[in-house]
Design a protein around this motif. Structure first.
Motif, mmCIF file in Angstrom:
data_model
loop_
_atom_site.group_PDB
_atom_site.id
_atom_site.type_symbol
_atom_site.label_atom_id
_atom_site.label_comp_id
_atom_site.label_asym_id
_atom_site.label_seq_id
_atom_site.Cartn_x
_atom_site.Cartn_y
_atom_site.Cartn_z
ATOM 1 N N ALA A 137 89.344 -12.637 39.745
ATOM 2 C CA ALA A 137 89.251 -12.711 38.288
ATOM 3 C C ALA A 137 87.820 -13.002 37.860
ATOM 4 N N TRP A 138 87.146 -13.932 38.539
ATOM 5 C CA TRP A 138 85.779 -14.269 38.174
ATOM 6 C C TRP A 138 84.835 -13.100 38.436
ATOM 7 N N THR A 139 85.028 -12.410 39.552
ATOM 8 C CA THR A 139 84.196 -11.258 39.871
ATOM 9 C C THR A 139 84.395 -10.146 38.849
ATOM 10 N N HIS A 140 85.642 -9.946 38.410
ATOM 11 C CA HIS A 140 85.917 -8.954 37.367
ATOM 12 C C HIS A 140 85.192 -9.317 36.076
ATOM 13 N N LEU A 141 85.242 -10.571 35.690
ATOM 14 C CA LEU A 141 84.524 -11.037 34.498
ATOM 15 C C LEU A 141 83.021 -10.803 34.653
ATOM 16 N N PHE A 142 82.455 -11.163 35.781
ATOM 17 C CA PHE A 142 81.021 -10.992 36.020
ATOM 18 C C PHE A 142 80.632 -9.519 35.938
ATOM 19 N N ASP A 143 81.409 -8.653 36.585
ATOM 20 C CA ASP A 143 81.103 -7.222 36.569
ATOM 21 C C ASP A 143 81.242 -6.629 35.167
ATOM 22 N N THR A 144 82.212 -7.101 34.400
ATOM 23 C CA THR A 144 82.398 -6.607 33.036
ATOM 24 C C THR A 144 81.227 -6.993 32.149
ATOM 25 N N VAL A 145 80.772 -8.211 32.269
ATOM 26 C CA VAL A 145 79.686 -8.699 31.422
ATOM 27 C C VAL A 145 78.340 -8.104 31.829
ATOM 28 N N HIS A 146 78.137 -7.851 33.114
ATOM 29 C CA HIS A 146 76.834 -7.423 33.609
ATOM 30 C C HIS A 146 76.734 -5.938 33.940
ATOM 31 N N ARG A 147 77.690 -5.139 33.537
ATOM 32 C CA ARG A 147 77.590 -3.711 33.836
ATOM 33 C C ARG A 147 76.523 -3.079 32.946
ATOM 34 N N PRO A 148 75.934 -1.970 33.387
ATOM 35 C CA PRO A 148 74.913 -1.303 32.561
ATOM 36 C C PRO A 148 75.526 -0.772 31.267
ATOM 37 N N PRO A 149 74.743 -0.666 30.223
ATOM 38 C CA PRO A 149 75.274 -0.155 28.962
ATOM 39 C C PRO A 149 75.697 1.303 29.076
ATOM 40 N N GLU A 150 76.696 1.674 28.293
ATOM 41 C CA GLU A 150 77.168 3.058 28.257
ATOM 42 C C GLU A 150 76.109 3.926 27.571
ATOM 43 N N PRO A 151 75.885 5.161 28.075
ATOM 44 C CA PRO A 151 74.932 6.026 27.382
ATOM 45 C C PRO A 151 75.462 6.444 26.009
ATOM 46 N N ALA A 152 74.562 6.617 25.079
ATOM 47 C CA ALA A 152 74.960 6.942 23.694
ATOM 48 C C ALA A 152 75.333 8.386 23.542
#
Length: 68
Positions: free
Chosen positions: A53-68
């Motif tokens: 759960a913590w790793t999922h939270l970390f990956d969600t918060v720190h993923r690269p931004p989606e291209p526009a």
């Protein structure tokens, strides 16, 4: 403000944590990583129940931004 940030983190983590109390969120998602940061350890404990759960939270918060 800390309450709202903790609730948002719980919602991003899992359905269980989205409904959990503040004390549960602190116990599951904050205490172990905070202890690791304070003691300068490098890894989460291998048998930590909430690591996924913590790793999922970390990956969600720190993923690269989606291209526009």
């Amino acid at each position: 403000m800390a309450y709202n940030l903790l609730r948002a983190a719980g919602a991003l983590t899992s359905a269980f944590h989205a409904k959990a109390t503040t004390a549960t969120l602190r116990a599951h998602l904050v205490q172990v990583p905070a202890r690791i940061a304070r003691s300068a350890q490098r890894d989460l404990p291998r048998n930590w129940r909430w690591q996924k759960a913590w790793t999922h939270l970390f990956d969600t918060v720190h993923r690269p931004p989606e291209p526009a």
